[in-house]
Design an enzyme around this catalytic site. Sequence first.
Site, PDB file in Angstrom:
ATOM      1  N   ARG A   1       0.841  -1.211   0.000  1.00  0.00           N
ATOM      2  CA  ARG A   1       0.000   0.000   0.000  1.00  0.00           C
ATOM      3  C   ARG A   1       0.867   1.249   0.000  1.00  0.00           C
ATOM      4  O   ARG A   1       1.853   1.322   0.739  1.00  0.00           O
ATOM      5  CB  ARG A   1      -0.920   0.018   1.230  1.00  0.00           C
ATOM      6  CG  ARG A   1      -1.842  -1.173   1.232  1.00  0.00           C
ATOM      7  CD  ARG A   1      -2.963  -1.029   2.224  1.00  0.00           C
ATOM      8  NE  ARG A   1      -3.733  -2.268   2.259  1.00  0.00           N
ATOM      9  CZ  ARG A   1      -4.829  -2.459   2.960  1.00  0.00           C
ATOM     10  NH1 ARG A   1      -5.306  -1.488   3.695  1.00  0.00           N
ATOM     11  NH2 ARG A   1      -5.457  -3.620   2.930  1.00  0.00           N
TER      12      ARG A   1
ATOM     13  N   ARG B   1       1.880   0.677  10.189  1.00  0.00           N
ATOM     14  CA  ARG B   1       1.514   1.225   8.873  1.00  0.00           C
ATOM     15  C   ARG B   1       2.699   1.143   7.927  1.00  0.00           C
ATOM     16  O   ARG B   1       3.447   2.093   7.749  1.00  0.00           O
ATOM     17  CB  ARG B   1       1.039   2.672   9.037  1.00  0.00           C
ATOM     18  CG  ARG B   1       0.250   3.201   7.859  1.00  0.00           C
ATOM     19  CD  ARG B   1      -0.367   4.540   8.154  1.00  0.00           C
ATOM     20  NE  ARG B   1      -1.305   4.478   9.262  1.00  0.00           N
ATOM     21  CZ  ARG B   1      -2.532   3.950   9.187  1.00  0.00           C
ATOM     22  NH1 ARG B   1      -2.960   3.455   8.052  1.00  0.00           N
ATOM     23  NH2 ARG B   1      -3.318   3.921  10.238  1.00  0.00           N
TER      24      ARG B   1
ATOM     25  N   GLU C   1      -6.765  -1.048  15.232  1.00  0.00           N
ATOM     26  CA  GLU C   1      -7.400  -1.949  14.252  1.00  0.00           C
ATOM     27  C   GLU C   1      -6.446  -3.061  13.818  1.00  0.00           C
ATOM     28  O   GLU C   1      -5.283  -2.814  13.507  1.00  0.00           O
ATOM     29  CB  GLU C   1      -7.813  -1.119  13.033  1.00  0.00           C
ATOM     30  CG  GLU C   1      -8.505  -1.955  11.991  1.00  0.00           C
ATOM     31  CD  GLU C   1      -8.832  -1.162  10.725  1.00  0.00           C
ATOM     32  OE1 GLU C   1      -9.069   0.066  10.810  1.00  0.00           O
ATOM     33  OE2 GLU C   1      -8.838  -1.793   9.660  1.00  0.00           O
TER      34      GLU C   1
ATOM     35  N   SER D   1     -10.547  -6.042   9.521  1.00  0.00           N
ATOM     36  CA  SER D   1     -11.745  -5.407   9.004  1.00  0.00           C
ATOM     37  C   SER D   1     -12.556  -6.501   8.314  1.00  0.00           C
ATOM     38  O   SER D   1     -12.018  -7.182   7.437  1.00  0.00           O
ATOM     39  CB  SER D   1     -11.312  -4.379   7.959  1.00  0.00           C
ATOM     40  OG  SER D   1     -12.016  -3.207   8.085  1.00  0.00           O
TER      41      SER D   1
ATOM     42  N   ARG E   1       0.496  -6.463  12.563  1.00  0.00           N
ATOM     43  CA  ARG E   1      -0.135  -5.874  13.756  1.00  0.00           C
ATOM     44  C   ARG E   1      -0.327  -6.944  14.846  1.00  0.00           C
ATOM     45  O   ARG E   1      -0.306  -6.636  16.035  1.00  0.00           O
ATOM     46  CB  ARG E   1      -1.461  -5.191  13.383  1.00  0.00           C
ATOM     47  CG  ARG E   1      -1.230  -3.933  12.536  1.00  0.00           C
ATOM     48  CD  ARG E   1      -2.470  -3.078  12.364  1.00  0.00           C
ATOM     49  NE  ARG E   1      -2.218  -2.007  11.397  1.00  0.00           N
ATOM     50  CZ  ARG E   1      -3.066  -1.026  11.115  1.00  0.00           C
ATOM     51  NH1 ARG E   1      -4.241  -0.953  11.716  1.00  0.00           N
ATOM     52  NH2 ARG E   1      -2.761  -0.092  10.227  1.00  0.00           N
TER      53      ARG E   1
END
Length: 427
Positions: A267, A282, A354, A357, A396
């Site tokens: 990403r 991230r 988070e 999802s 994560r």
Amino acid sequence: MLDIKQIRENPQLVQEKLNSRNGKYDIQPILDLSQQQRELEGKRSQLQARSNEIGKLVGQKVKSGVVDPQSPEIQTLKDEGNAIKTTLSDLEPQEKELKAQIHELLLALPNLPSDFTPLGKSEDDNQEVRTWGDEYKPANPHILPHWEIGEKLGILNFERAVKIAQSRFVSLIGAGAALERALIQFMLSQHIENGYIEVSPPLLVNTDSLTGTGQLPKFAEESFKCAEDDLWLIPTAEVPVTNLYRGDILNAEELPIYHTAYTPCFRREAGSYGRDMRGLIRLHQFNKVELVKLVKPEDSFEELEKLLANAESILQALKLPYRVINLCTADLGFSSTKTYDLEVWLPSSGKYREISSCSNCVDFQARRADIRFKEAGKKGTQFVHTLNGSGLAVGRTMAAILENYQQPDGTIKVPEVLQVYLGREVL
Ligand SMILES: Nc1ncnc2c1ncn2[C@@H]1O[C@H](COP(=O)(O)OP(=O)(O)OP(=O)(O)O)[C@@H](O)[C@H]1O
Ligand SMILES: N[C@@H](CO)C(=O)O
């Protein structure tokens, strides 16, 4: 992609639902173009009918011998017929162009939030559904952030990754790499046990695939594109795994389809300037074990609950405290109608972050990617419903383990369920 029929038939409801999202979406240009298209369609079918009538008339008259084929009456009819044919062939590209414009505008509209999605204006309006594992929150108030303890133990190296790539990359060394491999293996095994079929998909996909799942055309700046080819690095395994079925008509008996896939994800994090610059939260490249489902429409909301439970089961097995959040309309992803986020406890910051999802996209992706199914004895086909969820993001999860399992002597206890994969009890 939204159904143009739904937009035409319920414009007010569609616009209201879109207004409840973050961002401005206006369906009026689609309605205008659609009206033009319908008028054109009407004109075309009238002309076509007249053209057929002329053909018939000329045939009858000439055949019956009543009128001379060279007569002015026949010539006038033929001239009219030829003029209609010219107009019809002019209308065809106009109609094609209108359809293409409508399609392009539809591709830029997000899914409609479901009736079970809380209304909200920002992420502050997300609803906490439940928390789990408070008893596993570590008591030690001096826990180092995962990047600090990881570097201290020599298992995470950010500096060298920056040298070989750029910032927001990491190299895992020794037990760090082994811990990540153990996590991937553990997550995949759990999901396979729960009925998911493993896929190892291409990590580069074409534009049609990213359009099928909704990342394109709107979010091009969020993915890495290969300069010379129509290929993009996948931002999530949801893209190649859902697109396995692009253009297919499945038999109803083949549904539900459950897939799990471990892949690296890439990403650009274009909109995250300066956020989470340290650690594994991230990165431009991170590993994720994904869950993807293709199901019958009537089952999709129940299937979302099951998918969520499958993702939660990983956190529970690892004894990592977390909470479940029902995302409000303003925080919902582009392709989703309803999303639960799982947030894991990170003690160094005293916050939940988070880690997964889980979304129901209903027929939104299936309509873009043209994935249908057919029921025996029923006429026609229907779009499947697609779902996806992280089960879980691996980086994560590692961050959460390095913090929640940190011991006062600076070592990391290996979660019990991972010990068999890792062959050790402490890092
Ligand atoms: N850049 C990243 N580096 C590491 N993990 C990530 C990154 N982006 C997303 N993830 C993980 O992958 C999961 C699925 O991705 P998703 O698209 O839902 O993330 P996101 O909503 O963009 O995350 P965030 O809100 O933190 O930016 C997230 O729940 C998160 O755990
Ligand atoms: N594919 C989903 C779940 O992992 C996402 O990236 O958010």
